[in-house]
Design a protein around this motif. Structure first.
Motif, short mmCIF file in Angstrom:
data_model
loop_
_atom_site.label_atom_id
_atom_site.label_comp_id
_atom_site.label_asym_id
_atom_site.label_seq_id
_atom_site.Cartn_x
_atom_site.Cartn_y
_atom_site.Cartn_z
N ILE A 49 0.78 -1.10 -0.07
CA ILE A 49 -0.17 -0.14 -0.16
C ILE A 49 1.05 1.29 0.19
CG2 ILE A 49 -1.73 1.51 1.26
CD1 ILE A 49 -2.32 -1.36 2.57
N ILE A 50 0.56 2.14 -0.92
CA ILE A 50 1.42 3.43 -0.94
C ILE A 50 0.39 4.48 -0.53
CG2 ILE A 50 2.47 4.97 -2.20
CD1 ILE A 50 3.55 2.73 -4.12
N GLY A 51 0.69 5.16 0.82
CA GLY A 51 -0.44 6.21 0.97
C GLY A 51 0.03 6.55 2.50
N ARG A 52 -1.17 7.04 2.97
CA ARG A 52 -1.19 7.48 4.47
C ARG A 52 -0.63 6.31 5.41
NH1 ARG A 52 -6.79 7.86 4.00
NH2 ARG A 52 -6.77 6.84 6.03
N THR A 53 0.17 6.83 6.31
CA THR A 53 0.92 5.71 7.24
C THR A 53 -0.36 4.95 8.25
OG1 THR A 53 1.00 7.52 9.13
CG2 THR A 53 2.94 7.15 7.48
N ASP A 54 -1.61 5.58 8.23
CA ASP A 54 -2.42 4.92 8.94
C ASP A 54 -3.46 3.93 8.17
OD1 ASP A 54 -3.71 6.98 7.69
OD2 ASP A 54 -5.06 7.42 9.40
N LYS A 55 -3.25 4.08 6.69
CA LYS A 55 -4.07 3.06 5.84
C LYS A 55 -3.73 1.58 6.04
CE LYS A 55 -5.54 3.06 1.16
NZ LYS A 55 -5.22 3.76 -0.06
N LYS A 56 -4.68 0.81 6.41
CA LYS A 56 -4.38 -0.84 6.35
C LYS A 56 -4.80 -1.57 5.25
CE LYS A 56 -5.43 0.32 11.59
NZ LYS A 56 -6.11 -0.24 12.54
N TYR A 57 -5.53 -1.01 4.50
CA TYR A 57 -6.22 -1.79 3.10
C TYR A 57 -6.00 -1.27 2.09
CZ TYR A 57 -8.37 -3.61 7.85
OH TYR A 57 -8.82 -3.72 9.09
N CYS A 58 -5.96 -2.00 0.96
CA CYS A 58 -5.95 -1.56 -0.29
C CYS A 58 -7.10 -0.88 -0.79
CB CYS A 58 -5.72 -2.66 -1.55
SG CYS A 58 -4.45 -3.73 -1.12
N ASN A 59 -8.17 -1.48 -0.17
CA ASN A 59 -9.74 -1.00 -0.66
C ASN A 59 -10.75 -1.62 0.18
OD1 ASN A 59 -10.25 -3.64 -1.45
ND2 ASN A 59 -9.22 -3.38 -3.48
N LEU A 60 -11.83 -1.05 -0.22
CA LEU A 60 -13.11 -1.55 0.77
C LEU A 60 -13.30 -3.07 0.74
CD1 LEU A 60 -15.67 1.29 0.12
CD2 LEU A 60 -14.38 0.85 2.18
N HIS A 61 -12.92 -3.52 -0.39
CA HIS A 61 -13.30 -5.19 -0.39
C HIS A 61 -12.06 -5.69 0.42
CE1 HIS A 61 -13.67 -9.08 -2.10
NE2 HIS A 61 -12.23 -9.02 -2.01
N CYS A 62 -11.06 -5.48 0.51
CA CYS A 62 -9.97 -5.91 1.64
C CYS A 62 -10.52 -5.80 2.89
CB CYS A 62 -8.52 -5.41 1.09
SG CYS A 62 -7.83 -6.29 -0.34
N LYS A 63 -10.99 -4.51 3.17
CA LYS A 63 -11.38 -3.99 4.59
C LYS A 63 -12.50 -5.07 4.93
CE LYS A 63 -12.90 -0.27 7.49
NZ LYS A 63 -13.31 1.11 7.54
N SER A 64 -13.53 -4.98 4.34
CA SER A 64 -14.73 -5.90 4.73
C SER A 64 -14.01 -7.39 4.60
CB SER A 64 -15.74 -5.65 3.30
OG SER A 64 -16.81 -6.60 3.61
N ALA A 65 -13.49 -8.06 3.73
CA ALA A 65 -13.09 -9.42 3.81
C ALA A 65 -12.50 -9.41 4.80
CB ALA A 65 -12.24 -9.61 2.58
N TYR A 66 -11.34 -8.66 5.14
CA TYR A 66 -10.59 -8.94 6.52
C TYR A 66 -11.36 -9.00 7.95
CZ TYR A 66 -7.02 -8.12 10.04
OH TYR A 66 -6.08 -8.20 11.36
N GLN A 67 -12.46 -8.03 7.89
CA GLN A 67 -13.11 -7.78 9.17
C GLN A 67 -14.05 -9.25 9.06
OE1 GLN A 67 -15.17 -3.99 8.52
NE2 GLN A 67 -13.40 -3.01 9.77
N TYR A 68 -14.64 -9.82 8.08
CA TYR A 68 -15.48 -10.83 8.05
C TYR A 68 -14.64 -12.12 8.51
CZ TYR A 68 -18.26 -14.64 6.04
OH TYR A 68 -19.09 -15.98 6.12
N GLN A 69 -13.42 -12.10 7.89
CA GLN A 69 -12.62 -13.30 8.43
C GLN A 69 -12.11 -13.28 9.77
OE1 GLN A 69 -8.52 -12.64 7.09
NE2 GLN A 69 -8.26 -14.88 6.71
#
Length: 129
Positions: A14-34
């Motif tokens: 990931i290139i971006g803010r230091t507090d960014k944890k996911y590539c996109n909303l799909h990855c965020k949702s999939a991670y939380q579901y997992q």
């Protein structure tokens, strides 16, 4: 300041803010579901799910308002008589257990265990004095 770090779900850079944890909303949702799936099922969810299943089964077999069904038929579908919402005692002293508006009373006829299934009626709400 922009830093490179990995997505918590897919491990892509990931290139971006230091507090960014996911590539996109799909990855965020999939991670939380997992993560949620890894947690043990909460007691509330177990009870709620069993009540919903019990109600569905009682509704499926009680089309006419009052019917008798073999215990094994209900148990094979996943019915668990230990999960109910309230009870009602009739004048004979029989205690009907209810899952919302669907009630059941366990009976023994010969060698067979059966349930009498009923629908909640308005007269059942009247408090006895």
């Amino acid at each position: 300041m922009r830093l490179q770090h990995e997505c918590l779900y897919c491990q892509k850079q990931i290139i971006g803010r230091t507090d960014k944890k996911y590539c996109n909303l799909h990855c965020k949702s999939a991670y939380q579901y997992q993560k949620a799936k890894e947690q043990p099922e909460r007691f509330y969810n177990k009870v709620d799910n069993q009540l919903k299943l019990n109600r569905k089964i009682l509704k499926q077999y009680n089309k006419g308002g009052k019917v008798t069904v073999r215990e094994t038929v209900l148990l094979e579908k996943g019915f668990n008589p230990n999960f109910f919402t309230h009870y009602w005692k009739n004048q004979k002293g029989e205690v009907y257990l209810f899952v919302y508006e669907y009630g059941f009373l366990k009976l023994k006829e010969g060698q067979n265990n059966k349930y009498v299934l009923v629908l909640w009626q308005e007269y059942m709400s009247v408090a006895k004095r």
